[in-house]
Design a protein around this motif. Structure first.
Motif, PDB file in Angstrom:
ATOM      1  N   GLN A 170       0.767  -1.314  -0.013  1.00  0.00           N
ATOM      2  CA  GLN A 170       0.001  -0.098  -0.013  1.00  0.00           C
ATOM      3  C   GLN A 170       0.675   1.366   0.031  1.00  0.00           C
ATOM      4  N   THR A 171       1.884   0.988   0.830  1.00  0.00           N
ATOM      5  CA  THR A 171       2.910   2.384   1.100  1.00  0.00           C
ATOM      6  C   THR A 171       3.354   2.915  -0.481  1.00  0.00           C
ATOM      7  N   GLN A 172       3.855   1.634  -1.131  1.00  0.00           N
ATOM      8  CA  GLN A 172       4.457   1.694  -2.385  1.00  0.00           C
ATOM      9  C   GLN A 172       3.759   2.066  -3.706  1.00  0.00           C
ATOM     10  N   VAL A 173       2.432   1.598  -3.601  1.00  0.00           N
ATOM     11  CA  VAL A 173       1.708   1.699  -4.835  1.00  0.00           C
ATOM     12  C   VAL A 173       0.837   2.917  -4.735  1.00  0.00           C
ATOM     13  N   GLU A 174       0.828   3.525  -3.550  1.00  0.00           N
ATOM     14  CA  GLU A 174      -0.077   4.874  -3.288  1.00  0.00           C
ATOM     15  C   GLU A 174       0.156   5.901  -4.349  1.00  0.00           C
ATOM     16  N   HIS A 175       1.529   6.028  -4.726  1.00  0.00           N
ATOM     17  CA  HIS A 175       2.330   6.993  -5.725  1.00  0.00           C
ATOM     18  C   HIS A 175       1.478   6.782  -7.257  1.00  0.00           C
ATOM     19  N   ILE A 176       1.156   5.605  -7.519  1.00  0.00           N
ATOM     20  CA  ILE A 176       0.264   5.530  -8.833  1.00  0.00           C
ATOM     21  C   ILE A 176      -1.245   6.221  -8.954  1.00  0.00           C
ATOM     22  N   SER A 177      -1.240   7.495  -8.972  1.00  0.00           N
ATOM     23  CA  SER A 177      -2.529   8.274  -8.947  1.00  0.00           C
ATOM     24  C   SER A 177      -3.080   8.240 -10.301  1.00  0.00           C
ATOM     25  N   ALA A 178      -4.524   8.563 -10.295  1.00  0.00           N
ATOM     26  CA  ALA A 178      -5.173   8.829 -11.415  1.00  0.00           C
ATOM     27  C   ALA A 178      -4.218   9.718 -12.620  1.00  0.00           C
ATOM     28  N   LYS A 179      -3.914  10.761 -11.961  1.00  0.00           N
ATOM     29  CA  LYS A 179      -3.286  11.683 -12.765  1.00  0.00           C
ATOM     30  C   LYS A 179      -1.886  11.291 -13.356  1.00  0.00           C
ATOM     31  N   LEU A 180      -1.449  10.479 -12.664  1.00  0.00           N
ATOM     32  CA  LEU A 180       0.139  10.017 -13.003  1.00  0.00           C
ATOM     33  C   LEU A 180      -0.329   8.960 -14.076  1.00  0.00           C
ATOM     34  N   ALA A 181      -0.972   7.963 -13.836  1.00  0.00           N
ATOM     35  CA  ALA A 181      -1.462   6.911 -14.734  1.00  0.00           C
ATOM     36  C   ALA A 181      -2.086   7.585 -16.087  1.00  0.00           C
ATOM     37  N   SER A 182      -2.754   8.534 -16.063  1.00  0.00           N
ATOM     38  CA  SER A 182      -3.320   9.081 -17.356  1.00  0.00           C
ATOM     39  C   SER A 182      -2.037  10.001 -18.269  1.00  0.00           C
ATOM     40  N   SER A 183      -1.246  10.428 -17.408  1.00  0.00           N
ATOM     41  CA  SER A 183      -0.082  11.167 -18.126  1.00  0.00           C
ATOM     42  C   SER A 183       0.811  10.256 -18.782  1.00  0.00           C
ATOM     43  N   ARG A 184       0.912   9.275 -18.366  1.00  0.00           N
ATOM     44  CA  ARG A 184       1.598   8.050 -18.958  1.00  0.00           C
ATOM     45  C   ARG A 184       0.879   7.119 -20.007  1.00  0.00           C
ATOM     46  N   LEU A 226      -6.049  -1.680  -8.416  1.00  0.00           N
ATOM     47  CA  LEU A 226      -4.559  -1.273  -7.734  1.00  0.00           C
ATOM     48  C   LEU A 226      -4.827  -1.747  -6.011  1.00  0.00           C
ATOM     49  N   GLU A 227      -4.742  -2.899  -5.798  1.00  0.00           N
ATOM     50  CA  GLU A 227      -5.375  -3.502  -4.582  1.00  0.00           C
ATOM     51  C   GLU A 227      -4.841  -4.594  -4.191  1.00  0.00           C
ATOM     52  N   TYR A 228      -4.260  -4.552  -3.015  1.00  0.00           N
ATOM     53  CA  TYR A 228      -3.423  -5.751  -2.614  1.00  0.00           C
ATOM     54  C   TYR A 228      -4.162  -7.231  -2.867  1.00  0.00           C
ATOM     55  N   PRO A 229      -3.695  -8.077  -3.280  1.00  0.00           N
ATOM     56  CA  PRO A 229      -2.215  -7.989  -3.908  1.00  0.00           C
ATOM     57  C   PRO A 229      -2.111  -7.906  -5.411  1.00  0.00           C
ATOM     58  N   TYR A 230      -3.119  -7.265  -6.111  1.00  0.00           N
ATOM     59  CA  TYR A 230      -3.077  -7.080  -7.653  1.00  0.00           C
ATOM     60  C   TYR A 230      -2.735  -5.767  -7.930  1.00  0.00           C
ATOM     61  N   VAL A 231      -1.871  -5.435  -9.085  1.00  0.00           N
ATOM     62  CA  VAL A 231      -1.745  -4.362  -9.667  1.00  0.00           C
ATOM     63  C   VAL A 231      -2.069  -4.723 -11.100  1.00  0.00           C
ATOM     64  N   CYS A 267      -1.596  -7.939 -15.221  1.00  0.00           N
ATOM     65  CA  CYS A 267      -1.937  -8.205 -13.938  1.00  0.00           C
ATOM     66  C   CYS A 267      -0.769  -8.910 -13.222  1.00  0.00           C
ATOM     67  N   ALA A 268      -0.271  -8.031 -12.289  1.00  0.00           N
ATOM     68  CA  ALA A 268       0.709  -8.496 -11.345  1.00  0.00           C
ATOM     69  C   ALA A 268       0.234  -8.802 -10.088  1.00  0.00           C
ATOM     70  N   ASP A 269       0.468 -10.099  -9.761  1.00  0.00           N
ATOM     71  CA  ASP A 269      -0.055 -10.545  -8.546  1.00  0.00           C
ATOM     72  C   ASP A 269       1.428 -10.434  -7.527  1.00  0.00           C
ATOM     73  N   SER A 284       9.252  -9.888  -0.806  1.00  0.00           N
ATOM     74  CA  SER A 284      10.229 -10.941  -0.443  1.00  0.00           C
ATOM     75  C   SER A 284      10.295 -11.673  -1.773  1.00  0.00           C
ATOM     76  N   GLU A 285       9.418 -11.695  -2.669  1.00  0.00           N
ATOM     77  CA  GLU A 285       9.400 -12.622  -4.024  1.00  0.00           C
ATOM     78  C   GLU A 285       9.113 -11.528  -5.123  1.00  0.00           C
ATOM     79  N   PRO A 286       9.316 -11.957  -6.258  1.00  0.00           N
ATOM     80  CA  PRO A 286       9.042 -10.800  -7.456  1.00  0.00           C
ATOM     81  C   PRO A 286       7.524 -11.164  -7.538  1.00  0.00           C
ATOM     82  N   PRO A 287       6.845 -10.158  -8.120  1.00  0.00           N
ATOM     83  CA  PRO A 287       5.503 -10.495  -8.604  1.00  0.00           C
ATOM     84  C   PRO A 287       5.350 -11.620  -9.718  1.00  0.00           C
ATOM     85  N   SER A 288       4.258 -12.165  -9.969  1.00  0.00           N
ATOM     86  CA  SER A 288       4.141 -12.965 -11.124  1.00  0.00           C
ATOM     87  C   SER A 288       2.985 -12.089 -11.951  1.00  0.00           C
TER      88      SER A 288
END
Length: 78
Positions: free
Chosen positions: A11-25, A32-37, A52-54, A60-64
């Motif tokens: 949660q701490t690390q993905v909170e920076h993915i805002s709607a504004k950031l996403a739209s600009s890219r 965007l809800e644990y455990p999925y991006v 979809c990243a799990d 401790s492990e990379p996402p799948s």
């Protein structure tokens, strides 16, 4: 890693993915809800790419990753 600790760090690390950031890219955030991006990457003249990243074992492990159709259906692997 303990599930609650993993979730808090996620949660701490993905909170920076805002709607504004996403739209600009050119990203479309589906989930965007644990455990999925779950994001689509779009650009003019390109076929959108949806991933979809799990992140169940966040830090401790990379996402799948799964490739998904635009509708969110997993694409078959060959």
């Amino acid at each position: 890693m303990h599930t609650l600790a993993s979730q808090a760090l996620f949660q701490t690390q993905v909170e920076h993915i805002s709607a504004k950031l996403a739209s600009s890219r050119g990203w479309l955030v589906h989930k965007l809800e644990y455990p999925y991006v779950d994001l689509s990457f779009t650009a003019d003249g390109r076929t959108p790419l949806r991933l979809c990243a799990d992140c169940s074992e966040w830090n401790s492990e990379p996402p799948s990753f799964r490739l998904l159709s635009a509708a969110g259906v997993p694409l078959p692997s060959n």
